[in-house]
Design an enzyme around this catalytic site. Structure first.
Site, short mmCIF file in Angstrom:
data_model
loop_
_atom_site.label_atom_id
_atom_site.label_comp_id
_atom_site.label_asym_id
_atom_site.label_seq_id
_atom_site.Cartn_x
_atom_site.Cartn_y
_atom_site.Cartn_z
N ASP A 1 -0.01 5.27 0.84
CA ASP A 1 -0.05 5.97 1.95
C ASP A 1 0.05 5.25 3.15
O ASP A 1 -0.77 4.44 3.70
CB ASP A 1 -1.35 7.20 1.97
CG ASP A 1 -0.95 8.21 2.65
OD1 ASP A 1 -0.05 9.22 2.16
OD2 ASP A 1 -1.78 8.52 3.54
N ASP B 1 0.78 -0.95 -0.03
CA ASP B 1 0.02 0.11 0.17
C ASP B 1 1.00 1.18 0.03
O ASP B 1 2.17 1.21 0.57
CB ASP B 1 -0.84 0.02 1.21
CG ASP B 1 -1.42 1.17 1.65
OD1 ASP B 1 -2.25 1.65 0.94
OD2 ASP B 1 -1.15 2.04 2.49
#
Ligand code: PLP
Ligand code: CA
Length: 304
Positions: free
Chosen positions: A29, A27
């Protein structure tokens, strides 16, 4: 049978895990960066994984930028060997889905912004933008386009009542597809501020239309299926690393990947423990297999 159990691992345990995996999905952020700052050590972790011959992919629910902007961001933050082909965003994957899976014969009405527009344009998917707000303009002043065959909802910081109203009108037609880039409820901003996410905007339309949107981003399996179709990726040899239990970790579980929660982002260890004590399978699937404080914890294993 996997023993999902929030196992805190470090050093040689991370080394053993990486030895068993040929692909790592990150992922962005909360894992790779935090807003405009790279997570300490992240650029080196990515480089070392690639040097070992691991396939590294980035899967972000952020639909606000086209892929080339994420590539620029990686470069700006000091990542030296990330390629655009490694980056899968909810905007890009929504465009691919509309083009290759839904094969919509008509236009897409978009609630969203430049990231979604640009990806749709690049995929050759025709679309119409939502209305610009203006005083005294009502839904009666907005002609409906009979070519619209899908509504796509993503993060839209220019959202207004007319866009919602128009989307509702299109979605009255049961044959009009209802898609959402991602289900994210909210996002942390600087200084303790938060912003509502795409999922909040989608929820307004779900209530208004009594329909459920098809989600393209995490935790839906589409991003992984698309990655797997493009690259030779075996779920049993892949690790998903994320910071949000309800999207990243559930995505990994849905796709049959080993999952790791990193504590540099949204979800807290206590929340994972609450899921661990729950009974429903959907909640159990939000429990990560492994936990680290930060992906910087990979460095010891990678430099060993
Ligand atoms: N959508 C928006 C609008 C965001 O600002 C963010 C995070 O900054 C995300 C989604 C989540 O992105 P990721 O999936 O990389 O955590
Ligand atoms: Ca995240």
């Amino acid at each position: 049978v996997s023993s999902r159990g929030c196992k805190k691992i470090r050093g040689s345990q991370i080394r053993d895990l990486l030895d068993a995996k040929s692909s790592v999905l990150f992922d962005c952020d909360g894992v790779i960066w935090e807003g405009e700052k790279a997570v300490a050590g992240a650029p080196e972790v990515v480089s070392l994984l690639k040097k070992e011959g691991k396939k590294v992919f980035f899967v972000t629910n952020n639909c606000t930028r086209p892929r080339e902007n994420y590539l620029q961001k990686f470069t700006r933050l000091g990542f030296t060997d990330v390629e655009q082909e490694d980056i899968f965003s909810s905007a890009y994957c929504s465009a691919v889905y509309l083009r290759d899976v839904a094969k919509v014969q008509g236009k897409v009405f978009v609630i969203g912004g430049d990231g979604v527009y640009k990806e749709l344009r690049e995929a050759g998917v025709p679309f119409v933008e939502g209305e610009v707000d203006a005083p005294d303009v009502t839904i009666y002043d907005c002609p409906l386009d009979s070519d619209v065959k899908a509504v796509l909802v993503g993060y839209d910081d220019k959202l207004n009542f007319l866009k919602l109203a128009k989307a509702c009108c299109y979605l009255r037609n049961a044959a009009c597809l209802f898609l959402a880039t991602d289900p994210d409820p909210w996002h942390p901003l600087r200084g303790g501020r938060v912003t509502p996410g795409s999922g909040s905007l989608t929820a307004a339309l779900e209530t208004a239309t009594n329909r459920k949107a098809t989600v393209i981003g995490k935790p839906s399996k589409f991003m992984f299926e698309y990655i797997a179709s493009q690259f030779d990726v075996d779920p049993s040899q892949s690790l998903m690393v994320g910071d949000r239990l309800e999207t990243d970790i559930l995505f990994g579980a849905n796709c049959g990947l080993a999952t790791m929660l990193t504590l540099t982002g949204v979800s807290k260890l206590e929340e994972a423990h609450v899921y661990m004590d729950s009974e429903t399978p959907e909640k159990k699937n939000c429990v990560p297999d492994y936990v680290v404080d930060s992906i910087a914890d990979f460095l010891q294993a990678l430099n060993a």
